[in-house]
Design a protein around this motif. Structure first.
Motif, PDB file in Angstrom:
ATOM      1  N   ASN A 137       0.832  -1.210   0.000  1.00 21.22           N
ATOM      2  CA  ASN A 137       0.000   0.000   0.000  1.00 21.22           C
ATOM      3  C   ASN A 137       0.864   1.257   0.000  1.00 21.22           C
ATOM      4  N   PHE A 138       2.019   1.188   0.677  1.00 21.95           N
ATOM      5  CA  PHE A 138       2.902   2.356   0.712  1.00 21.95           C
ATOM      6  C   PHE A 138       3.456   2.647  -0.684  1.00 21.95           C
ATOM      7  N   LEU A 139       3.791   1.581  -1.426  1.00 20.10           N
ATOM      8  CA  LEU A 139       4.278   1.774  -2.790  1.00 20.10           C
ATOM      9  C   LEU A 139       3.210   2.443  -3.656  1.00 20.10           C
ATOM     10  N   ALA A 140       1.977   1.979  -3.513  1.00 15.39           N
ATOM     11  CA  ALA A 140       0.885   2.569  -4.287  1.00 15.39           C
ATOM     12  C   ALA A 140       0.681   4.034  -3.912  1.00 15.39           C
ATOM     13  N   THR A 141       0.777   4.341  -2.630  1.00 18.08           N
ATOM     14  CA  THR A 141       0.584   5.713  -2.173  1.00 18.08           C
ATOM     15  C   THR A 141       1.671   6.636  -2.723  1.00 18.08           C
ATOM     16  N   VAL A 142       2.923   6.189  -2.608  1.00 16.94           N
ATOM     17  CA  VAL A 142       4.035   7.009  -3.116  1.00 16.94           C
ATOM     18  C   VAL A 142       3.919   7.176  -4.630  1.00 16.94           C
ATOM     19  N   GLY A 143       3.583   6.086  -5.324  1.00 18.61           N
ATOM     20  CA  GLY A 143       3.472   6.150  -6.773  1.00 18.61           C
ATOM     21  C   GLY A 143       2.427   7.137  -7.253  1.00 18.61           C
ATOM     22  N   SER A 144       1.350   7.273  -6.491  1.00 21.29           N
ATOM     23  CA  SER A 144       0.271   8.163  -6.924  1.00 21.29           C
ATOM     24  C   SER A 144       0.403   9.586  -6.377  1.00 21.29           C
ATOM     25  N   VAL A 145       1.018   9.731  -5.198  1.00 17.13           N
ATOM     26  CA  VAL A 145       1.042  11.032  -4.528  1.00 17.13           C
ATOM     27  C   VAL A 145       2.341  11.808  -4.784  1.00 17.13           C
ATOM     28  N   ALA A 146       3.475  11.096  -4.891  1.00 10.64           N
ATOM     29  CA  ALA A 146       4.782  11.767  -4.988  1.00 10.64           C
ATOM     30  C   ALA A 146       4.854  12.792  -6.128  1.00 10.64           C
ATOM     31  N   PRO A 147       4.338  12.494  -7.345  1.00 14.76           N
ATOM     32  CA  PRO A 147       4.415  13.519  -8.398  1.00 14.76           C
ATOM     33  C   PRO A 147       3.678  14.808  -8.042  1.00 14.76           C
ATOM     34  N   PHE A 148       2.553  14.673  -7.328  1.00 24.03           N
ATOM     35  CA  PHE A 148       1.793  15.865  -6.955  1.00 24.03           C
ATOM     36  C   PHE A 148       2.496  16.635  -5.835  1.00 24.03           C
ATOM     37  N   VAL A 149       3.149  15.915  -4.932  1.00 23.73           N
ATOM     38  CA  VAL A 149       3.926  16.598  -3.893  1.00 23.73           C
ATOM     39  C   VAL A 149       5.074  17.368  -4.527  1.00 23.73           C
ATOM     40  N   GLY A 150       5.763  16.714  -5.495  1.00 26.70           N
ATOM     41  CA  GLY A 150       6.826  17.411  -6.209  1.00 26.70           C
ATOM     42  C   GLY A 150       6.302  18.607  -6.985  1.00 26.70           C
ATOM     43  N   LEU A 151       5.113  18.452  -7.573  1.00 28.26           N
ATOM     44  CA  LEU A 151       4.503  19.555  -8.314  1.00 28.26           C
ATOM     45  C   LEU A 151       4.166  20.716  -7.382  1.00 28.26           C
ATOM     46  N   PHE A 152       3.757  20.409  -6.156  1.00 32.67           N
ATOM     47  CA  PHE A 152       3.507  21.472  -5.174  1.00 32.67           C
ATOM     48  C   PHE A 152       4.776  22.267  -4.919  1.00 32.67           C
ATOM     49  N   GLY A 153       5.906  21.554  -4.746  1.00 31.68           N
ATOM     50  CA  GLY A 153       7.176  22.254  -4.556  1.00 31.68           C
ATOM     51  C   GLY A 153       7.537  23.103  -5.759  1.00 31.68           C
ATOM     52  N   THR A 154       7.248  22.587  -6.951  1.00 32.19           N
ATOM     53  CA  THR A 154       7.543  23.342  -8.175  1.00 32.19           C
ATOM     54  C   THR A 154       6.694  24.609  -8.258  1.00 32.19           C
ATOM     55  N   VAL A 155       5.418  24.478  -7.985  1.00 32.35           N
ATOM     56  CA  VAL A 155       4.518  25.644  -8.031  1.00 32.35           C
ATOM     57  C   VAL A 155       4.965  26.700  -7.019  1.00 32.35           C
ATOM     58  N   TRP A 156       5.334  26.233  -5.829  1.00 31.51           N
ATOM     59  CA  TRP A 156       5.776  27.175  -4.797  1.00 31.51           C
ATOM     60  C   TRP A 156       7.052  27.899  -5.234  1.00 31.51           C
ATOM     61  N   GLY A 157       8.000  27.155  -5.821  1.00 27.90           N
ATOM     62  CA  GLY A 157       9.235  27.775  -6.280  1.00 27.90           C
ATOM     63  C   GLY A 157       9.017  28.762  -7.405  1.00 27.90           C
ATOM     64  N   ILE A 158       8.123  28.438  -8.330  1.00 29.61           N
ATOM     65  CA  ILE A 158       7.830  29.363  -9.431  1.00 29.61           C
ATOM     66  C   ILE A 158       7.138  30.619  -8.902  1.00 29.61           C
TER      67      ILE A 158
END
Length: 234
Positions: A137-158
């Protein structure tokens, strides 16, 4: 003065330095990157440990089934070989335990005994499969959520980069490029965590399904053998 552009060009880094990008990033972006790196480390720990575990289980299950079908007395074999750490053994024990309870009193309800034995082993097979898949379940969670968490960091930096444009009253690429690079680094780390997690989840889910199917076939074969014994006893 004419040499300054050339000096600046010479001082510019020739390649991306991930550590420098991290150190220059905003606190929020740094927190996002740290969280994603920790998630990635945990993903790889699960990948390595689960690979070793599923490999051992498959090998030991094959040996257990060979020994089990070579014996003439299933009940004594299960009692002597109580393998609490092997799913197939627990499935066999669930079936034989129900067999002992159902045949303890006479007359034996053969049809009811068959149904109870089948139900006991099917429940155990499902429980074993759920237990094996729990860490996935942790693998599934990271696989689905990690790109959006990274995108949040990108939006904040921009957002910070555009804020810098407003403060410096300049739209020069030199002003916004560092901030955008740091921001995009967060998305890259998010993908770095997510891609192995998705691949591993799909692969391990397939292996768990195969092991579950093997346990179900074992349970079906044991159920058929016990049904024949009921016919003989009857």
């Amino acid at each position: 003065m004419d040499n300054l552009p050339y000096l600046a060009l010479a001082a510019a880094p020739e390649r991306i330095d991930p550590m420098q990008l991290f150190l220059d990033a905003d606190l929020v972006v740094q927190a996002v990157i740290i969280g994603l790196v920790l998630a990635s480390i945990w993903v790889w720990m699960i990948i390595v440990s689960f690979s070793l575990r599923i490999g051992r289980l498959r090998s030991r299950t094959v040996h257990f089934e060979e020994d089990f079908w070579d014996t003439e007395d299933f009940d004594n074999f299960v009692k002597e070989k109580r393998r609490k750490d092997l799913p197939a053994a627990r499935v066999a024990n669930a079936g034989m335990a129900e067999w002992r309870r159902s045949t303890a009193n006479k007359p034996v309800d053969r049809e009811g005994t068959r149904q109870r034995i089948a139900s006991a082993m099917e429940s155990q097979v499902a429980a074993e499969a759920d237990e094996l898949a729990e860490r996935l379940n942790f693998l599934a969670t990271v696989g689905s959520v990690a790109p959006f968490v990274g995108l949040f960091g990108t939006v904040w930096g921009i957002m910070n980069s555009f804020f810098s444009i407003g403060l410096q009253e300049s739209s020069s690429l030199a002003v916004v490029a560092p901030g955008i690079s740091e921001a995009l680094f967060a998305t890259a780390i998010g993908l770095f965590a997510a891609i192995p997690a998705v691949i591993a989840y799909n692969r391990f889910s397939h292996k768990v399904n195969r092991l579950e199917a093997r346990m179900q076939r074992f349970a079906d074969r044991l159920h058929a053998s016990l049904s024949r014994q009921l016919e003989v006893a009857g």
